[in-house]
Every structure is written in structure tokens, then in C-alpha cells.
Design an enzyme around this catalytic site. Structure first.
Site, PDB file in Angstrom:
ATOM      1  N   ASP A  28       0.837  -1.200   0.000  1.00  0.00           N
ATOM      2  CA  ASP A  28       0.000   0.000   0.000  1.00  0.00           C
ATOM      3  C   ASP A  28       0.874   1.254   0.000  1.00  0.00           C
ATOM      4  O   ASP A  28       1.963   1.261   0.588  1.00  0.00           O
ATOM      5  CB  ASP A  28      -0.895  -0.019   1.252  1.00  0.00           C
ATOM      6  CG  ASP A  28      -2.043   0.966   1.153  1.00  0.00           C
ATOM      7  OD1 ASP A  28      -2.312   1.485   0.041  1.00  0.00           O
ATOM      8  OD2 ASP A  28      -2.681   1.231   2.192  1.00  0.00           O
ATOM      9  N   ASN A  61     -10.449  -3.187  -6.551  1.00  0.00           N
ATOM     10  CA  ASN A  61      -9.643  -2.174  -7.241  1.00  0.00           C
ATOM     11  C   ASN A  61     -10.189  -1.774  -8.607  1.00  0.00           C
ATOM     12  O   ASN A  61      -9.786  -0.745  -9.158  1.00  0.00           O
ATOM     13  CB  ASN A  61      -8.192  -2.640  -7.386  1.00  0.00           C
ATOM     14  CG  ASN A  61      -7.403  -2.571  -6.097  1.00  0.00           C
ATOM     15  OD1 ASN A  61      -6.385  -3.239  -5.954  1.00  0.00           O
ATOM     16  ND2 ASN A  61      -7.865  -1.785  -5.123  1.00  0.00           N
ATOM     17  N   TRP A  62     -11.107  -2.575  -9.160  1.00  0.00           N
ATOM     18  CA  TRP A  62     -11.729  -2.202 -10.429  1.00  0.00           C
ATOM     19  C   TRP A  62     -12.510  -0.896 -10.303  1.00  0.00           C
ATOM     20  O   TRP A  62     -12.804  -0.248 -11.317  1.00  0.00           O
ATOM     21  CB  TRP A  62     -12.665  -3.316 -10.911  1.00  0.00           C
ATOM     22  CG  TRP A  62     -11.982  -4.598 -11.269  1.00  0.00           C
ATOM     23  CD1 TRP A  62     -12.021  -5.761 -10.565  1.00  0.00           C
ATOM     24  CD2 TRP A  62     -11.158  -4.865 -12.420  1.00  0.00           C
ATOM     25  NE1 TRP A  62     -11.270  -6.735 -11.191  1.00  0.00           N
ATOM     26  CE2 TRP A  62     -10.742  -6.218 -12.337  1.00  0.00           C
ATOM     27  CE3 TRP A  62     -10.747  -4.094 -13.515  1.00  0.00           C
ATOM     28  CZ2 TRP A  62      -9.929  -6.806 -13.300  1.00  0.00           C
ATOM     29  CZ3 TRP A  62      -9.936  -4.680 -14.467  1.00  0.00           C
ATOM     30  CH2 TRP A  62      -9.528  -6.023 -14.371  1.00  0.00           C
TER      31      TRP A  62
END
Length: 242
Positions: free
Chosen positions: A21, A69-70
Site C-alpha cells: 500500500d 480495485n476495479w
């Protein structure tokens, strides 16, 4: 408590999982486009894989792209898909030379045919390697993994009651059935959550959270996490040592 660098006598995790991250924040701090943040993060992967192999880690699992995450902006998703394509094209030969076995876990059917083909090719070309197994979790979610495992079990046992399913059997149908559960989870970027990552496998994993952003996470930071891990007493639900 101060944490000293790990020593040769310190226990080394057999399996480390990392939630990578902070790429976007790193880019913002450096006045760069988000795409370059992800690119710099991708460059760290080879270094950390090598650092883990040098320290005796046998399995390394990286959370690269979640099922959620799309929802990110389309241009960011496109740049991530481009990076994945480039990584699969350029890194396989170097990884194989270092004894890295590459595995991809996740709903790969969600990727383009080109990426799916590269995934198959990369896994086949590195299947014989045994220095370290690098798993990239891509289009992956812990809830998805559990649902797929149940579907897989049902497909293998048509007509049988779910009452015949136990933990050990279900584990063999999970995406990472070939790897032991992680001993250590590292999350970079200052957040303190697991974000739908390996929900089943992390039941007794030691969790290490660091403010360091992923593109800045290096071998020294890895050693700091390993030194912290060496101070942990892992009881797996049992009592402390007498």
C-alpha cells in the site's frame, strides 16, 4: 521497545504476505503521476523477492490487485494492467534464473486474453523452481477465495451434504492450497486493516503495520519487520510457554 536488526539465530517466517500500500501517496509526495507511483512500486517487487529469498523465506505472497480495485479511475486501472503485462513479459526470465516459482491467484478470467496467456506461460516456465514461491494475488479477494473453495468442493463432491465438509478439506480447495498459511503479514502505507486479503489463511498470522510507503519499502524495512516477528510468541490459541 527498540527493534534490532534480525540475526542469523532469529526465526525466519516460512511464508510472508505483504499488502503493498502507498503507491499513490508516494507519487503525490514526489509530485509525480499516480502511474509512476505504481511503476516505482513494481520495481520494488524484484528487490523484496530477492531479499526474502536471501533470508530463507520460502513463500512470499503479494497483494497486487483486489477485486475492489476495479472501482478505481479507469486510467489508473489501465496503467495497472499495463504494468502487470510488462511485469509478466520482462521479469519471468530473471525470476527463473534466481529460482523463483511464480504463481498467480485470483479470478484471472477477469483479465484480458493477453494477460491470461502471459500468466499461464509465466507459471509454466517457472514451475520447476524451488528457491522461493512468489504468489501474486491479482483480482483476488478473501471472500471470493472462500466462495470459490466451497464451489470447488461441491463440484468435487456432487450430491454430498455440506455437513461432510471440514476445515482441513476446505483448505485444500483454496487458491493458496499449495502454500502454508502466512507466518507474517506486512502492510505498508500506514493503514491497519487486512482489506479482504487471505481471510481464511491469516487466522493466526502475526500482523506488522508500517507507515513506510511501498515504493520506499526496502531490505532494511524488511529486516525491521523480521526483527519484530522474532519477538512474537506464537501460541495458535494455546497457552504461553511455562
Amino acid at each position: 521497545m527498540s527493534i534490532n536488526p534480525t540475526s542469523a539465530s532469529s526465526p525466519v517466517p516460512e511464508h510472508i504476505a505483504i499488502i503493498m500500500d502507498g503507491n499513490r501517496r508516494w507519487a503525490k509526495q514526489h509530485g509525480l503521476p499516480v502511474a509512476l507511483g505504481h511503476a516505482n512500486g513494481a520495481r520494488q517487487v524484484r528487490k523484496i523477492v530477492q531479499a526474502c529469498a536471501n533470508r530463507g523465506v520460502r513463500y512470499l505472497t503479494l497483494f497486487a490487485f483486489s477485486t475492489e480495485n476495479w472501482r478505481r479511475p479507469q486510467d489508473e486501472v489501465s496503467s495497472l494492467m499495463g504494468l502487470m503485462t510488462l511485469y509478466l513479459q520482462k521479469e519471468v526470465k530473471a525470476m527463473s534464473a534466481k529460482g523463483v516459482r511464480l504463481k498467480i491467484v485470483g479470478d484471472t478470467a477477469g483479465f484480458s486474453e493477453r494477460i491470461q496467456s502471459l500468466i499461464i506461460d509465466a507459471q509454466e516456465k517457472t514451475a520447476h523452481n524451488n528457491t522461493i514461491t512468489l504468489t501474486i494475488a491479482a483480482n483476488y479477494g478473501g471472500r471470493w477465495d472462500l466462495l470459490e473453495a466451497i464451489k470447488s468442493w461441491q463440484s468435487a463432491h456432487p450430491g454430498e451434504s455440506v455437513n461432510g465438509l471440514d476445515e482441513a478439506t476446505l483448505s485444500t480447495h483454496l487458491g493458496l492450497a499449495y502454500a502454508p498459511d502466512p507466518d507474517l503479514l506486512i502492510r505498508t502505507g500506514g493503514e491497519s486493516r487486512i482489506s479482504n486479503f487471505m481471510l481464511w489463511q491469516l487466522a493466526y498470522t502475526e500482523l506488522f503495520f508500517t507507515d513506510t510507503l511501498w515504493p520506499s519499502f526496502n531490505a532494511a524495512e524488511l529486516d525491521r519487520s523480521l526483527a519484530w516477528y522474532s519477538t512474537r510468541e506464537r501460541r495458535f490459541g494455546g497457552s504461553s510457554k511455562p
